[in-house]
Motif scaffolding. Structure first.
Motif, PDB file in Angstrom:
ATOM      1  N   ARG A   1      44.836  46.992  65.294  1.00  0.00           N
ATOM      2  CA  ARG A   1      45.599  45.757  65.172  1.00  0.00           C
ATOM      3  C   ARG A   1      45.534  44.993  66.494  1.00  0.00           C
ATOM      4  O   ARG A   1      46.076  45.440  67.499  1.00  0.00           O
ATOM      5  N   VAL A   2      44.837  43.866  66.455  1.00  0.00           N
ATOM      6  CA  VAL A   2      44.526  43.103  67.671  1.00  0.00           C
ATOM      7  C   VAL A   2      45.368  41.829  67.720  1.00  0.00           C
ATOM      8  O   VAL A   2      45.225  40.956  66.855  1.00  0.00           O
ATOM      9  N   PRO A   3      46.249  41.684  68.726  1.00  0.00           N
ATOM     10  CA  PRO A   3      47.007  40.434  68.852  1.00  0.00           C
ATOM     11  C   PRO A   3      46.120  39.320  69.411  1.00  0.00           C
ATOM     12  O   PRO A   3      45.470  39.488  70.446  1.00  0.00           O
ATOM     13  N   VAL A   4      46.083  38.216  68.703  1.00  0.00           N
ATOM     14  CA  VAL A   4      45.269  37.068  69.115  1.00  0.00           C
ATOM     15  C   VAL A   4      46.204  35.933  69.520  1.00  0.00           C
ATOM     16  O   VAL A   4      47.132  35.592  68.785  1.00  0.00           O
ATOM     17  N   HIS A   5      45.948  35.356  70.694  1.00  0.00           N
ATOM     18  CA  HIS A   5      46.804  34.292  71.231  1.00  0.00           C
ATOM     19  C   HIS A   5      46.028  32.980  71.251  1.00  0.00           C
ATOM     20  O   HIS A   5      44.872  32.941  71.659  1.00  0.00           O
ATOM     21  N   LEU A   6      46.680  31.921  70.788  1.00  0.00           N
ATOM     22  CA  LEU A   6      46.018  30.619  70.698  1.00  0.00           C
ATOM     23  C   LEU A   6      46.923  29.523  71.248  1.00  0.00           C
ATOM     24  O   LEU A   6      48.075  29.395  70.832  1.00  0.00           O
ATOM     25  N   VAL A   7      46.401  28.770  72.204  1.00  0.00           N
ATOM     26  CA  VAL A   7      47.073  27.570  72.701  1.00  0.00           C
ATOM     27  C   VAL A   7      46.237  26.383  72.254  1.00  0.00           C
ATOM     28  O   VAL A   7      45.058  26.277  72.597  1.00  0.00           O
ATOM     29  N   CYS A   8      46.826  25.500  71.463  1.00  0.00           N
ATOM     30  CA  CYS A   8      46.136  24.303  70.987  1.00  0.00           C
ATOM     31  C   CYS A   8      46.774  23.083  71.628  1.00  0.00           C
ATOM     32  O   CYS A   8      47.987  22.896  71.536  1.00  0.00           O
TER      33      CYS A   8
ATOM     34  N   ASP B   1      42.775  18.380  70.479  1.00  0.00           N
ATOM     35  CA  ASP B   1      41.523  18.904  69.928  1.00  0.00           C
ATOM     36  C   ASP B   1      40.909  19.995  70.813  1.00  0.00           C
ATOM     37  O   ASP B   1      39.725  20.309  70.693  1.00  0.00           O
ATOM     38  N   ILE B   2      41.727  20.588  71.689  1.00  0.00           N
ATOM     39  CA  ILE B   2      41.281  21.686  72.548  1.00  0.00           C
ATOM     40  C   ILE B   2      41.998  22.968  72.132  1.00  0.00           C
ATOM     41  O   ILE B   2      43.233  22.984  72.036  1.00  0.00           O
ATOM     42  N   ALA B   3      41.247  24.031  71.889  1.00  0.00           N
ATOM     43  CA  ALA B   3      41.824  25.325  71.507  1.00  0.00           C
ATOM     44  C   ALA B   3      41.433  26.370  72.541  1.00  0.00           C
ATOM     45  O   ALA B   3      40.254  26.500  72.898  1.00  0.00           O
ATOM     46  N   VAL B   4      42.428  27.108  73.024  1.00  0.00           N
ATOM     47  CA  VAL B   4      42.205  28.157  74.024  1.00  0.00           C
ATOM     48  C   VAL B   4      42.620  29.480  73.396  1.00  0.00           C
ATOM     49  O   VAL B   4      43.807  29.757  73.241  1.00  0.00           O
ATOM     50  N   LEU B   5      41.633  30.290  73.019  1.00  0.00           N
ATOM     51  CA  LEU B   5      41.879  31.530  72.288  1.00  0.00           C
ATOM     52  C   LEU B   5      41.681  32.733  73.198  1.00  0.00           C
ATOM     53  O   LEU B   5      40.736  32.774  73.983  1.00  0.00           O
ATOM     54  N   GLY B   6      42.568  33.717  73.090  1.00  0.00           N
ATOM     55  CA  GLY B   6      42.444  34.932  73.890  1.00  0.00           C
ATOM     56  C   GLY B   6      42.816  36.161  73.098  1.00  0.00           C
ATOM     57  O   GLY B   6      43.684  36.104  72.216  1.00  0.00           O
TER      58      GLY B   6
ATOM     59  N   GLY C   1      38.154  37.092  76.025  1.00  0.00           N
ATOM     60  CA  GLY C   1      38.739  38.414  75.911  1.00  0.00           C
ATOM     61  C   GLY C   1      39.679  38.630  77.082  1.00  0.00           C
ATOM     62  O   GLY C   1      40.159  37.685  77.702  1.00  0.00           O
ATOM     63  N   TYR C   2      39.997  39.917  77.378  1.00  0.00           N
ATOM     64  CA  TYR C   2      40.718  40.287  78.593  1.00  0.00           C
ATOM     65  C   TYR C   2      42.086  39.609  78.693  1.00  0.00           C
ATOM     66  O   TYR C   2      42.556  39.286  79.779  1.00  0.00           O
ATOM     67  N   THR C   3      42.720  39.392  77.542  1.00  0.00           N
ATOM     68  CA  THR C   3      43.964  38.623  77.478  1.00  0.00           C
ATOM     69  C   THR C   3      45.067  39.437  76.810  1.00  0.00           C
ATOM     70  O   THR C   3      44.883  39.972  75.715  1.00  0.00           O
ATOM     71  N   ASN C   4      46.212  39.518  77.484  1.00  0.00           N
ATOM     72  CA  ASN C   4      47.411  40.185  76.957  1.00  0.00           C
ATOM     73  C   ASN C   4      47.174  41.652  76.609  1.00  0.00           C
ATOM     74  O   ASN C   4      47.693  42.164  75.613  1.00  0.00           O
TER      75      ASN C   4
END
Length: 437
Positions: free
Chosen positions: A375-382, A385-390, A416-419
């Motif tokens: 179970r992988v937590p995925v973090h997204l800051v939008c 029109d810019i998306a920052v995924l980690g 990667g390498y996030t949270n």
């Protein structure tokens, strides 16, 4: 009418003390860091809009455990009032930073790790708080450049074995993606640089603390553009630099400068907000001169959204955790014994790399649930029109490129390498080929 977007930035020195555990390589015979080649930094960029916060933190570290990330997020909430799921804690993945876990096969310098981590939590939280206290209205814009100093690192030997090397025929993404954050007056506040490349130029024989190439990269961008630079590592699971494993301080400074100059070029070419030429006056001279000025029209502020969700993925087949843990415990004791006996370096190295591999295997299997899934937590800051995924995995370049291709956003940064740190996310074909990942 859209609500204004605010941002603030702050930085902290997170350089560890000399003598701390320095065990990020299975081929290293030393245990403690013996010096500082370049300081390590934590840079916090905070966005705010209409009650929504997003805190992006860039750290010069290899990785952080989920427990340490959770402690940081809790302390950020206490100090800055930013909810935990709005915090993105990202590591540059430098292999020349301190060991950030006490669950390691080395012993010397490990006693310094808990104190360092406690101070790190406080420093990061205070940097986020400082950034949140300096919020001001901003414009955002993004662009892309290209830099060919990264290369696929999955090299196949004649017998078919996959090793970590340089494979010019393998897939690699050369994009340098830049997000520029300016004040309404046009002054540079922050530049976010995103590039995929393992910071492993300083290899196993290096005994000093360094940020590897991300450190010089930031310095170049800040000198050329102004403001502060954050580096977000990309989908670098199977990608390294063309100077990989050089163990040369000149090499990591050169690679960082090359990427940094490309990022600065992109940043300086971006206008925030965009403008268009408009005739202001006509002047008679030897020729008739038209004086043009850039007319900038205030654009609506982009919408800020933060999302954190769990993605369920199949885990690789592996041995029981209890079996691996027992082997790791025995192998660690063997390494300790060989060190005390001043065993030949070749014998010690063999014991160390086996302990390192068992440590990695144990860390990976602990993430697999009883149902065989991870179970992988995925973090997204939008932001508009810019998306920052980690995500807390080492994403292969092919997967990062496919995520960008499928993304509905104009600009998507895949990291990667996030949270946290949960191991590699390879492609199906890499699973079939085998290899370290």
């Amino acid at each position: 009418m859209s609500q204004p977007l605010f941002a603030g930035v702050a930085r902290a020195d997170i350089t560890p003390p000399v003598g701390i555990a320095h065990g990020n390589w299975g081929a290293a015979v030393h245990e403690r860091a013996e010096g500082i080649d370049m300081p390590l930094r934590a840079t916090a960029l905070v966005f705010f809009q209409g009650g929504v916060h997003a805190a992006i933190v860039d750290l010069d570290l290899l990785k952080l455990s989920e427990d340490t990330v959770d402690a940081m997020r809790r302390r950020i909430t206490e100090l800055a009032g930013i909810p935990g799921n709005c915090g993105r804690i990202s590591c540059s993945h430098t292999h020349s930073g301190p060991t950030t876990s006490t669950a390691t096969w080395i012993r010397q310098g490990v006693e310094m790790v808990p104190v360092y981590l406690a101070e790190l939590v406080e420093k990061v939280a205070r940097a986020v708080h400082e950034a949140a206290m300096s919020l001001q209205p901003v414009h955002l814009t993004a662009g892309r450049g290209t830099c060919e100093v990264n290369v696929n690192r999955r090299y196949k030997l004649p017998g078919g074995r996959i090793i970590v090397g340089q494979n010019p025929e393998g897939f690699v993404d050369h994009d340098v993606t830049v997000v520029r954050v300016n004040t309404l007056a046009g002054a540079p506040l922050a530049t976010v640089v995103h590039y995929a490349c393992h910071p492993t130029i300083m290899a196993h024989t290096n005994r000093k603390i360094t940020p590897d190439y991300p450190g010089p990269l930031r310095r170049v961008v800040e000198a050329a553009v102004g403001g502060q630079c954050l580096f977000l590592q990309g989908a670098a699971g199977n990608v390294a630099s063309i100077e990989d494993l050089a163990n040369d301080p000149v090499a990591y400074r050169r690679i960082g400068a090359i990427i940094g100059h490309e990022a600065a070029k992109v940043a300086l070419s971006l206008e925030t907000p965009p403008g268009r030429p408009e005739l202001e006056a006509v002047i008679e001279s030897g020729a008739t001169l038209g004086i043009f000025r850039r007319r900038r029209e205030a654009a609506a502020a982009p919408k800020l959204v933060v999302i954190e969700e769990t993605v369920v993925l199949p885990g690789a087949q592996t041995r029981p955790a209890t079996e691996i843990e027992a082997e790791l415990r025995d192998q660690t004791k063997k390494v300790e014994r060989l060190r005390k006996e001043s065993a030949p370096e070749r014998e010690l190295l063999e014991a160390i790399y086996k302990a390192r591999r068992l440590s990695l295997e144990y860390g990976k299997v602990r993430n697999i649930g009883p149902d065989g899934y991870v179970r992988v937590p995925v973090h997204l800051v939008c932001i508009g029109d810019i998306a920052v995924l980690g995500a807390p995995v080492e994403i292969f370049a092919e997967i990062g490129a496919e995520l960008k291709r499928r993304s509905p956003f104009a600009v998507t940064l895949v990291s990667g390498y996030t949270n946290g740190a949960m191991g590699y996310l390879p492609t199906e074909s890499a699973h079939r080929e085998g290899g370290y990942e």
